[in-house]
Scaffold this active site. Structure first.
Site, PDB file in Angstrom:
ATOM      1  N   PRO A 168       1.176  -1.147  -0.132  1.00 52.84           N
ATOM      2  CA  PRO A 168       0.069   0.038   0.070  1.00 52.84           C
ATOM      3  C   PRO A 168       0.754   0.938  -0.266  1.00 52.84           C
ATOM      4  O   PRO A 168       1.937   1.497   0.734  1.00 52.84           O
ATOM      5  CB  PRO A 168      -0.505  -0.050   1.376  1.00 52.84           C
ATOM      6  N   GLN A 210       2.159   4.919   0.948  1.00 54.08           N
ATOM      7  CA  GLN A 210       1.819   6.301   2.058  1.00 54.08           C
ATOM      8  C   GLN A 210       1.987   5.411   2.778  1.00 54.08           C
ATOM      9  O   GLN A 210       1.186   5.827   3.961  1.00 54.08           O
ATOM     10  CB  GLN A 210       1.142   7.024   1.545  1.00 54.08           C
ATOM     11  N   THR A 211       2.345   3.695   3.464  1.00 51.26           N
ATOM     12  CA  THR A 211       1.936   3.636   4.745  1.00 51.26           C
ATOM     13  C   THR A 211       3.646   3.526   5.231  1.00 51.26           C
ATOM     14  O   THR A 211       3.409   2.650   6.765  1.00 51.26           O
ATOM     15  CB  THR A 211       1.848   2.289   4.175  1.00 51.26           C
ATOM     16  N   GLY A 212       4.533   4.077   4.848  1.00 54.21           N
ATOM     17  CA  GLY A 212       5.629   3.630   6.032  1.00 54.21           C
ATOM     18  C   GLY A 212       6.212   1.669   6.025  1.00 54.21           C
ATOM     19  O   GLY A 212       7.468   1.558   7.298  1.00 54.21           O
ATOM     20  N   LEU A 213       5.526   1.664   4.873  1.00 52.75           N
ATOM     21  CA  LEU A 213       5.972  -0.137   4.560  1.00 52.75           C
ATOM     22  C   LEU A 213       7.346  -0.157   4.125  1.00 52.75           C
ATOM     23  O   LEU A 213       7.944  -1.152   3.519  1.00 52.75           O
ATOM     24  CB  LEU A 213       4.913  -0.942   4.375  1.00 52.75           C
ATOM     25  N   SER A 214       8.025   1.242   3.264  1.00 53.22           N
ATOM     26  CA  SER A 214       9.296   0.692   2.485  1.00 53.22           C
ATOM     27  C   SER A 214       9.112  -0.156   1.395  1.00 53.22           C
ATOM     28  O   SER A 214       9.424  -0.886   0.491  1.00 53.22           O
ATOM     29  CB  SER A 214      10.252  -0.224   2.693  1.00 53.22           C
ATOM     30  N   SER A 263       9.318   2.161  -2.086  1.00 52.57           N
ATOM     31  CA  SER A 263       9.870   2.319  -3.472  1.00 52.57           C
ATOM     32  C   SER A 263      10.758   1.314  -3.294  1.00 52.57           C
ATOM     33  O   SER A 263      11.479   0.615  -4.314  1.00 52.57           O
ATOM     34  CB  SER A 263       9.978   3.566  -3.414  1.00 52.57           C
ATOM     35  N   SER A 264      11.729   1.202  -1.935  1.00 48.44           N
ATOM     36  CA  SER A 264      13.131   0.379  -1.709  1.00 48.44           C
ATOM     37  C   SER A 264      12.938  -0.913  -2.175  1.00 48.44           C
ATOM     38  O   SER A 264      13.581  -1.693  -2.253  1.00 48.44           O
ATOM     39  CB  SER A 264      13.706   0.576  -0.477  1.00 48.44           C
ATOM     40  N   ASP A 305      15.262   0.413   6.167  1.00 55.27           N
ATOM     41  CA  ASP A 305      14.988  -0.548   5.529  1.00 55.27           C
ATOM     42  C   ASP A 305      15.284  -1.539   4.231  1.00 55.27           C
ATOM     43  O   ASP A 305      14.887  -2.231   3.902  1.00 55.27           O
ATOM     44  CB  ASP A 305      13.955   0.745   4.377  1.00 55.27           C
TER      45      ASP A 305
END
Length: 362
Positions: A126, A128-132, A134-135, A179
């Site tokens: 998801p 914008q959930t701070g779950l990385s 992009s990386s 991350d």
């Protein structure tokens, strides 16, 4: 190497290569990773990004049919899309890791064959959930490149997170190594980013831990995140300026990872509750409510209302929760999340993703 790939006699991959990289949860110590601190993080099997590399005549970066959308039904459709999803998909991430990977190999005299490839990606992490998210795309792509060029044994596992981070920095993404370490290693990892190690080695000391040490965890996030903290934080600048409060607070946050490692090894769940809550409380004191965002704070408070421990998974957008009283407490949490409009999922821990070639580089 990816089990779906095959290699010719000259070391070139001749079939498709596909890798997954999982979403990550910062369990304890974040955000001290960018302040010479310590953290414990884990990858979760709930969400992942996958990248597929196929040998091809030309080098092709394939846009995703949804995340890189360029055709719309109307001007309003385009407007809504940009407001909800932003301007950027994954194509730029794939291009950046290709550039950074090539430059790294040049600088380190690693020879690459001249065959071309096509890269495509998919993700269910998801936004914008701070779950990385992009990386995860970048680290999955790096794994594909390592196998396609048959250089996995030449690039140490410890430096791969730096390569992933360098690709993101190309695009102006501001982040730390935590991350990327979690996604390169997989599983549960303790990380020491002390200045001594960073200056001497160029990376931290990363120690995988047994995932069975973790208690059952849950994840809270919003399907349509908003108010995720719009105010630019001055914490970084204050730290650089020598602000005593920020410096001491970051040291305290980093120490939570050390205490947490001991608590995990001792199965001291009451200590974990204390440490998780303290981690968020210190972050809140440093950054302030306006910076953190009302919705993010409410996710933490929802868990605390039923007596559970909670903290951000990253810099906001999702919360990791531990219910020390077990299933009955989880039931209460489910009801609170339903009333608040949040999604609750049990965390599925993704194990280490290192193979024999990777382990030999450690």
């Amino acid at each position: 190497m990816d089990p779906n790939s095959t290699v010719s006699g000259d070391g070139q991959a001749t079939a498709a290569i596909e890798h997954r990289s999982f979403a990550r949860i910062g369990f304890l110590g974040n955000p001290s990773d960018v302040y010479f601190g310590r953290t414990i993080s884990l990858t979760i099997g709930n969400f992942w990004a996958s990248v597929k590399l196929e040998p091809s005549e030309h080098l092709v970066i394939k846009p995703h049919p949804f995340h890189d959308l360029v055709q719309f039904t109307s001007l309003d459709h385009l407007l809504n899309r940009l407001q909800n999803e932003g301007y950027y998909g994954g194509v730029r991430l794939l291009m950046a890791i290709c550039k950074v990977f090539r430059n790294y190999c040049k600088e380190n005299d690693i020879q690459l064959h001249q065959a071309n490839f096509s890269l495509s990606y998919d993700t269910n992490i998801p936004r914008q959930t701070g779950l990385s998210g992009s990386s995860a795309i970048v680290s999955a792509a790096l794994n594909c490149l390592l196998d396609f060029y048959n250089v996995r044994h030449l690039i140490k596992v410890q430096v791969r997170p730096n390569i992933v981070l360098s690709a993101e920095k190309e695009l102006g993404i501001v982040a730390g190594l935590q991350d990327r370490v979690a996604q390169v290693y997989g599983g549960l990892v303790h990380m020491d980013f002390s200045k001594e190690h960073m200056d001497k080695l160029g990376h931290g000391i990363y120690t995988p831990m047994d995932i069975s040490l973790l208690p059952p965890l849950h994840l809270i996030y919003a399907e349509n995140p908003s108010d995720s903290g719009k105010v630019h934080s001055m914490v970084r600048q204050r730290w650089l300026d020598g602000d005593e409060f920020i410096i001491s607070s970051m040291k305290e946050v980093g120490s939570l990872a050390e205490e947490g490692r001991t608590a995990l090894l001792n199965k001291d769940h009451s200590k974990l509750v204390e440490l998780m809550n303290l981690n968020f409380d210190i972050r809140r004191r440093m950054f302030g409510d306006e910076c953190l965002g009302a919705m993010n704070i409410e996710m933490v408070e929802v868990a605390r209302r039923v007596g559970a421990a909670s903290k951000f998974t990253g810099s906001g957008g999702a919360v990791v929760v531990f219910c020390p009283e077990g299933p009955s407490q989880v039931k209460l949490l489910e009801e609170e999340c339903r009333k608040a409009g949040f999604t609750l999922q049990p965390v599925k821990i993704a194990p280490s993703c290192l193979n024999d070639s990777d382990i030999q580089t450690l």
